[in-house]
Design a protein around this motif. Structure first.
Motif, PDB file in Angstrom:
ATOM      1  N   ASP A  79     -29.674  13.651 -16.436  1.00  0.00           N
ATOM      2  CA  ASP A  79     -30.535  13.789 -15.993  1.00  0.00           C
ATOM      3  C   ASP A  79     -31.219  13.107 -15.087  1.00  0.00           C
ATOM      4  OD1 ASP A  79     -30.410  17.124 -17.418  1.00  0.00           O
ATOM      5  OD2 ASP A  79     -28.522  16.523 -16.313  1.00  0.00           O
ATOM      6  N   THR A  80     -31.625  12.122 -15.436  1.00  0.00           N
ATOM      7  CA  THR A  80     -33.242  11.234 -14.947  1.00  0.00           C
ATOM      8  C   THR A  80     -32.688  10.727 -13.488  1.00  0.00           C
ATOM      9  OG1 THR A  80     -33.829  11.384 -16.851  1.00  0.00           O
ATOM     10  CG2 THR A  80     -34.217   9.517 -15.257  1.00  0.00           C
ATOM     11  N   ALA A  81     -32.934  11.051 -11.662  1.00  0.00           N
ATOM     12  CA  ALA A  81     -32.109  10.317 -11.139  1.00  0.00           C
ATOM     13  C   ALA A  81     -33.065  10.728  -9.956  1.00  0.00           C
ATOM     14  CB  ALA A  81     -30.670  11.466 -10.920  1.00  0.00           C
ATOM     15  N   VAL A  82     -33.457  10.150  -9.355  1.00  0.00           N
ATOM     16  CA  VAL A  82     -33.189  10.892  -7.720  1.00  0.00           C
ATOM     17  C   VAL A  82     -32.510  11.724  -6.947  1.00  0.00           C
ATOM     18  CG1 VAL A  82     -34.433   9.765  -5.048  1.00  0.00           C
ATOM     19  CG2 VAL A  82     -34.561   8.192  -7.184  1.00  0.00           C
ATOM     20  N   TYR A  83     -33.336  12.863  -6.809  1.00  0.00           N
ATOM     21  CA  TYR A  83     -32.721  13.850  -6.065  1.00  0.00           C
ATOM     22  C   TYR A  83     -32.742  13.624  -4.491  1.00  0.00           C
ATOM     23  CZ  TYR A  83     -31.170  15.398 -11.060  1.00  0.00           C
ATOM     24  OH  TYR A  83     -30.899  15.361 -12.398  1.00  0.00           O
TER      25      TYR A  83
ATOM     26  N   ARG B  23     -27.733  13.463  -6.662  1.00  0.00           N
ATOM     27  CA  ARG B  23     -28.389  12.781  -7.316  1.00  0.00           C
ATOM     28  C   ARG B  23     -28.297  11.277  -7.719  1.00  0.00           C
ATOM     29  NH1 ARG B  23     -28.239  15.696 -13.441  1.00  0.00           N
ATOM     30  NH2 ARG B  23     -26.219  14.597 -14.153  1.00  0.00           N
ATOM     31  N   GLN B  24     -28.815  10.493  -7.793  1.00  0.00           N
ATOM     32  CA  GLN B  24     -28.352   8.868  -7.412  1.00  0.00           C
ATOM     33  C   GLN B  24     -29.008   8.485  -9.098  1.00  0.00           C
ATOM     34  OE1 GLN B  24     -28.832   6.311  -4.496  1.00  0.00           O
ATOM     35  NE2 GLN B  24     -27.419   4.641  -5.139  1.00  0.00           N
ATOM     36  N   ALA B  25     -28.807   8.235 -10.057  1.00  0.00           N
ATOM     37  CA  ALA B  25     -29.706   7.171 -11.029  1.00  0.00           C
ATOM     38  C   ALA B  25     -28.920   6.103 -11.210  1.00  0.00           C
ATOM     39  CB  ALA B  25     -29.370   8.143 -12.601  1.00  0.00           C
TER      40      ALA B  25
ATOM     41  N   GLY C 249     -39.610  17.684  -8.459  1.00  0.00           N
ATOM     42  CA  GLY C 249     -39.702  17.346  -9.312  1.00  0.00           C
ATOM     43  C   GLY C 249     -40.447  16.671  -9.701  1.00  0.00           C
ATOM     44  N   GLY C 250     -40.520  15.868 -11.348  1.00  0.00           N
ATOM     45  CA  GLY C 250     -41.562  15.070 -12.318  1.00  0.00           C
ATOM     46  C   GLY C 250     -41.042  14.565 -13.176  1.00  0.00           C
ATOM     47  N   LEU C 251     -42.001  15.072 -14.372  1.00  0.00           N
ATOM     48  CA  LEU C 251     -41.345  14.461 -15.592  1.00  0.00           C
ATOM     49  C   LEU C 251     -41.358  16.097 -16.601  1.00  0.00           C
ATOM     50  CD1 LEU C 251     -41.503  12.530 -17.817  1.00  0.00           C
ATOM     51  CD2 LEU C 251     -43.673  12.733 -18.440  1.00  0.00           C
ATOM     52  N   ALA C 252     -40.451  15.920 -17.431  1.00  0.00           N
ATOM     53  CA  ALA C 252     -39.715  16.631 -18.360  1.00  0.00           C
ATOM     54  C   ALA C 252     -39.533  16.835 -19.950  1.00  0.00           C
ATOM     55  CB  ALA C 252     -38.960  18.212 -17.555  1.00  0.00           C
ATOM     56  N   GLN C 253     -39.653  17.425 -20.537  1.00  0.00           N
ATOM     57  CA  GLN C 253     -39.290  17.180 -21.956  1.00  0.00           C
ATOM     58  C   GLN C 253     -37.536  17.281 -21.623  1.00  0.00           C
ATOM     59  OE1 GLN C 253     -40.831  14.919 -24.353  1.00  0.00           O
ATOM     60  NE2 GLN C 253     -42.658  14.591 -23.151  1.00  0.00           N
ATOM     61  N   ALA C 254     -36.738  16.662 -22.572  1.00  0.00           N
ATOM     62  CA  ALA C 254     -34.636  17.328 -22.981  1.00  0.00           C
ATOM     63  C   ALA C 254     -35.546  18.959 -23.530  1.00  0.00           C
ATOM     64  CB  ALA C 254     -34.382  16.110 -23.984  1.00  0.00           C
ATOM     65  N   GLY C 255     -34.548  19.093 -23.116  1.00  0.00           N
ATOM     66  CA  GLY C 255     -34.580  20.909 -22.913  1.00  0.00           C
ATOM     67  C   GLY C 255     -35.253  21.626 -22.340  1.00  0.00           C
ATOM     68  N   GLU C 256     -35.888  21.076 -21.348  1.00  0.00           N
ATOM     69  CA  GLU C 256     -37.081  21.662 -20.600  1.00  0.00           C
ATOM     70  C   GLU C 256     -36.390  22.474 -19.541  1.00  0.00           C
ATOM     71  OE1 GLU C 256     -41.066  20.544 -22.442  1.00  0.00           O
ATOM     72  OE2 GLU C 256     -40.670  19.760 -20.455  1.00  0.00           O
ATOM     73  N   SER C 257     -36.961  22.918 -18.016  1.00  0.00           N
ATOM     74  CA  SER C 257     -36.876  23.420 -16.550  1.00  0.00           C
ATOM     75  C   SER C 257     -37.602  22.820 -16.093  1.00  0.00           C
ATOM     76  CB  SER C 257     -36.783  24.924 -17.015  1.00  0.00           C
ATOM     77  OG  SER C 257     -35.360  25.552 -18.254  1.00  0.00           O
ATOM     78  N   LEU C 258     -37.235  22.280 -14.828  1.00  0.00           N
ATOM     79  CA  LEU C 258     -37.147  21.817 -13.889  1.00  0.00           C
ATOM     80  C   LEU C 258     -36.752  23.035 -12.664  1.00  0.00           C
ATOM     81  CD1 LEU C 258     -38.310  17.905 -13.944  1.00  0.00           C
ATOM     82  CD2 LEU C 258     -39.980  19.768 -13.859  1.00  0.00           C
ATOM     83  N   ARG C 259     -37.749  23.199 -11.364  1.00  0.00           N
ATOM     84  CA  ARG C 259     -37.449  23.857  -9.874  1.00  0.00           C
ATOM     85  C   ARG C 259     -37.406  22.941  -9.302  1.00  0.00           C
ATOM     86  NH1 ARG C 259     -35.262  28.940  -9.152  1.00  0.00           N
ATOM     87  NH2 ARG C 259     -34.994  29.431  -7.290  1.00  0.00           N
TER      88      ARG C 259
ATOM     89  N   GLN D 218     -38.233  12.448  -7.474  1.00  0.00           N
ATOM     90  CA  GLN D 218     -37.523  11.597  -8.879  1.00  0.00           C
ATOM     91  C   GLN D 218     -37.849  12.927  -9.201  1.00  0.00           C
ATOM     92  OE1 GLN D 218     -36.923   7.897  -9.806  1.00  0.00           O
ATOM     93  NE2 GLN D 218     -36.148   9.250 -11.655  1.00  0.00           N
ATOM     94  N   VAL D 219     -36.450  12.742 -10.224  1.00  0.00           N
ATOM     95  CA  VAL D 219     -36.659  13.798 -12.399  1.00  0.00           C
ATOM     96  C   VAL D 219     -36.674  12.708 -13.413  1.00  0.00           C
ATOM     97  CG1 VAL D 219     -35.679  15.293 -12.928  1.00  0.00           C
ATOM     98  CG2 VAL D 219     -36.297  15.783 -10.584  1.00  0.00           C
ATOM     99  N   THR D 220     -37.106  13.105 -13.813  1.00  0.00           N
ATOM    100  CA  THR D 220     -37.384  12.186 -15.363  1.00  0.00           C
ATOM    101  C   THR D 220     -37.814  12.903 -16.288  1.00  0.00           C
ATOM    102  OG1 THR D 220     -38.404   9.928 -13.902  1.00  0.00           O
ATOM    103  CG2 THR D 220     -38.561   9.798 -16.335  1.00  0.00           C
ATOM    104  N   VAL D 221     -36.462  12.670 -17.111  1.00  0.00           N
ATOM    105  CA  VAL D 221     -35.815  13.580 -17.680  1.00  0.00           C
ATOM    106  C   VAL D 221     -36.275  12.777 -19.623  1.00  0.00           C
ATOM    107  CG1 VAL D 221     -35.494  15.156 -19.434  1.00  0.00           C
ATOM    108  CG2 VAL D 221     -35.058  14.816 -17.267  1.00  0.00           C
TER     109      VAL D 221
END
Length: 115
Positions: A89-93, A38-40, A9-19, A110-113
């Motif tokens: 999509d920001t939430a705890v996964y 997930r839960q926001a 997880g971590g921080l990403a910009q809108a339009g980017e990808s995370l795995r 945590q994933v934060t977009v």
């Protein structure tokens, strides 16, 4: 004791990808259901993607076409490739598995977009 450990997880910009990856302490194929929720803040926990009975894949409506769930037999993990990320999509996964009708959860990541 079954352990599910999320990573990636971590921080990403809108339009980017995370795995995301969920490392499982027992054979992933021994679970009747395994996948991601997930839960926001202020929202109920919701399904993101999972492998159901017979290996059937199910996605939440809000991630269809953008997220892909997969199983890595070498790592014994269940992974979630997230593309075209949105601020919503920001939430705890959480990784979730059901084995012999017993439900197990990971600690969450945590994933934060940012938009």
């Amino acid at each position: 004791q079954v352990q599910l450990v999320e990573s990636g997880g971590g921080l990403a910009q809108a339009g980017e990808s995370l795995r995301l990856s969920c490392a499982v302490s027992e054979d992933i194929f021994s679970f009747q259901v395994i996948g991601w929720h997930r839960q926001a803040p202020g929202n109920p926990r919701e399904l993101v993607a999972r492998f159901g009975r017979g290996g059937k894949v199910e996605y939440g409506d809000s991630v269809k076409g953008r997220f892909t769930i997969s199983r890595d037999t070498a790592k014994n993990s269940v992974d979630l490739q997230m593309t075209s990320l949105k601020s919503e999509d920001t939430a705890v996964y959480y990784c979730q598995g059901i084995q012999w009708y017993v439900e197990h959860w990971g600690q969450g990541i945590q994933v934060t977009v940012s938009s």
